[in-house]
Write a protein that holds these residues in place. Sequence first.
Motif, PDB file in Angstrom:
ATOM      1  N   ASP A  34       0.813  -1.215   0.000  1.00 25.90           N
ATOM      2  CA  ASP A  34       0.000   0.000   0.000  1.00 25.90           C
ATOM      3  C   ASP A  34       0.851   1.272   0.000  1.00 25.90           C
ATOM      4  O   ASP A  34       0.385   2.348   0.355  1.00 25.90           O
ATOM      5  N   GLY A  35       2.116   1.134  -0.424  1.00 25.89           N
ATOM      6  CA  GLY A  35       3.037   2.266  -0.430  1.00 25.89           C
ATOM      7  C   GLY A  35       2.616   3.358  -1.399  1.00 25.89           C
ATOM      8  O   GLY A  35       1.740   3.166  -2.252  1.00 25.89           O
ATOM      9  N   SER A  36       3.250   4.516  -1.256  1.00 24.13           N
ATOM     10  CA  SER A  36       2.937   5.636  -2.145  1.00 24.13           C
ATOM     11  C   SER A  36       4.215   6.272  -2.667  1.00 24.13           C
ATOM     12  O   SER A  36       5.255   6.260  -1.997  1.00 24.13           O
ATOM     13  N   PHE A  37       4.113   6.828  -3.881  1.00 20.99           N
ATOM     14  CA  PHE A  37       5.235   7.501  -4.522  1.00 20.99           C
ATOM     15  C   PHE A  37       4.745   8.790  -5.156  1.00 20.99           C
ATOM     16  O   PHE A  37       3.769   8.791  -5.900  1.00 20.99           O
ATOM     17  N   ALA A  38       5.430   9.887  -4.859  1.00 19.00           N
ATOM     18  CA  ALA A  38       5.125  11.178  -5.486  1.00 19.00           C
ATOM     19  C   ALA A  38       6.414  11.733  -6.081  1.00 19.00           C
ATOM     20  O   ALA A  38       7.420  11.888  -5.369  1.00 19.00           O
ATOM     21  N   ARG A  39       6.373  12.008  -7.376  1.00 25.27           N
ATOM     22  CA  ARG A  39       7.539  12.584  -8.065  1.00 25.27           C
ATOM     23  C   ARG A  39       7.854  13.965  -7.508  1.00 25.27           C
ATOM     24  O   ARG A  39       6.941  14.681  -7.082  1.00 25.27           O
ATOM     25  N   PRO A  40       9.124  14.353  -7.549  1.00 25.10           N
ATOM     26  CA  PRO A  40       9.462  15.708  -7.098  1.00 25.10           C
ATOM     27  C   PRO A  40       8.706  16.798  -7.855  1.00 25.10           C
ATOM     28  O   PRO A  40       8.376  17.822  -7.271  1.00 25.10           O
ATOM     29  N   SER A  41       8.404  16.577  -9.119  1.00 29.19           N
ATOM     30  CA  SER A  41       7.683  17.592  -9.903  1.00 29.19           C
ATOM     31  C   SER A  41       6.181  17.591  -9.624  1.00 29.19           C
ATOM     32  O   SER A  41       5.474  18.505 -10.040  1.00 29.19           O
ATOM     33  N   VAL A  47       1.098   8.416  -6.273  1.00 29.98           N
ATOM     34  CA  VAL A  47       0.585   7.163  -6.828  1.00 29.98           C
ATOM     35  C   VAL A  47       0.573   6.188  -5.662  1.00 29.98           C
ATOM     36  O   VAL A  47       1.595   5.993  -5.003  1.00 29.98           O
ATOM     37  N   VAL A  48      -0.566   5.570  -5.393  1.00 33.51           N
ATOM     38  CA  VAL A  48      -0.719   4.735  -4.200  1.00 33.51           C
ATOM     39  C   VAL A  48      -0.945   3.284  -4.597  1.00 33.51           C
ATOM     40  O   VAL A  48      -1.782   2.986  -5.453  1.00 33.51           O
ATOM     41  N   GLY A  49      -0.204   2.392  -3.948  1.00 33.32           N
ATOM     42  CA  GLY A  49      -0.342   0.950  -4.171  1.00 33.32           C
ATOM     43  C   GLY A  49       0.735   0.433  -5.105  1.00 33.32           C
ATOM     44  O   GLY A  49       1.047   1.055  -6.119  1.00 33.32           O
ATOM     45  N   ARG A  50       1.313  -0.706  -4.739  1.00 31.34           N
ATOM     46  CA  ARG A  50       2.416  -1.284  -5.508  1.00 31.34           C
ATOM     47  C   ARG A  50       2.071  -1.478  -6.981  1.00 31.34           C
ATOM     48  O   ARG A  50       2.864  -1.145  -7.864  1.00 31.34           O
ATOM     49  N   GLU A  51       0.890  -1.993  -7.274  1.00 30.54           N
ATOM     50  CA  GLU A  51       0.535  -2.237  -8.678  1.00 30.54           C
ATOM     51  C   GLU A  51       0.354  -0.927  -9.453  1.00 30.54           C
ATOM     52  O   GLU A  51       0.720  -0.851 -10.632  1.00 30.54           O
ATOM     53  N   ASN A  52      -0.183   0.084  -8.815  1.00 29.51           N
ATOM     54  CA  ASN A  52      -0.308   1.392  -9.473  1.00 29.51           C
ATOM     55  C   ASN A  52       1.066   2.023  -9.693  1.00 29.51           C
ATOM     56  O   ASN A  52       1.291   2.692 -10.711  1.00 29.51           O
ATOM     57  N   PHE A  56       2.627   3.054 -13.225  1.00 30.73           N
ATOM     58  CA  PHE A  56       3.129   4.413 -13.416  1.00 30.73           C
ATOM     59  C   PHE A  56       4.505   4.393 -14.075  1.00 30.73           C
ATOM     60  O   PHE A  56       4.750   5.074 -15.073  1.00 30.73           O
ATOM     61  N   PHE A  57       5.417   3.604 -13.526  1.00 29.71           N
ATOM     62  CA  PHE A  57       6.767   3.545 -14.094  1.00 29.71           C
ATOM     63  C   PHE A  57       6.785   2.834 -15.444  1.00 29.71           C
ATOM     64  O   PHE A  57       7.538   3.220 -16.338  1.00 29.71           O
ATOM     65  N   ARG A  58       5.965   1.822 -15.626  1.00 31.18           N
ATOM     66  CA  ARG A  58       5.921   1.084 -16.889  1.00 31.18           C
ATOM     67  C   ARG A  58       5.401   1.953 -18.029  1.00 31.18           C
ATOM     68  O   ARG A  58       5.915   1.899 -19.150  1.00 31.18           O
ATOM     69  N   ASP A  59       4.384   2.775 -17.749  1.00 30.55           N
ATOM     70  CA  ASP A  59       3.680   3.497 -18.803  1.00 30.55           C
ATOM     71  C   ASP A  59       4.228   4.887 -19.117  1.00 30.55           C
ATOM     72  O   ASP A  59       3.803   5.501 -20.076  1.00 30.55           O
TER      73      ASP A  59
END
Length: 123
Positions: A34-41, A47-52, A56-59
């Motif tokens: 259930d982790g989250s990642f937000a780009r510096p920009s 983006v929340v959730g491992r699959e999301n 995000f990185f794939r697309d």
Amino acid sequence: MMEIEWAVERLIRRFAMLNDAHDADGLAAMFTPDGSFARPSEPDAPVVGRENIRAFFRDRPKRTTRHVMANTLVDPISETEVRAHSYVVLYMADKTLVGDFHDRLELHDGAWLFAERRGTLAF
């Protein structure tokens, strides 16, 4: 404590290298389910959730980049949770960005994973 710092700093550097290599699966595996990642920009659009995160990185469009991580400080909160702060310099063909990552990591099955990774731009 030194072992925790080393493991977390290594994870942060590995994130930069996998990001530059466009390894979406490897990047997603570095996050809690259930982790989250937000780009510096886009620090306010996580983006929340491992699959999301994987999607995000794939697309995203592929480009040649080099992320350089520096001045990492690791602060333990408990035996299974730490906070970390790092500077990031992103080199691209047409520009260079400088920012920060503010991380919260959790220990899962003996491995440190990002529970929250939030970037911001300094300039």
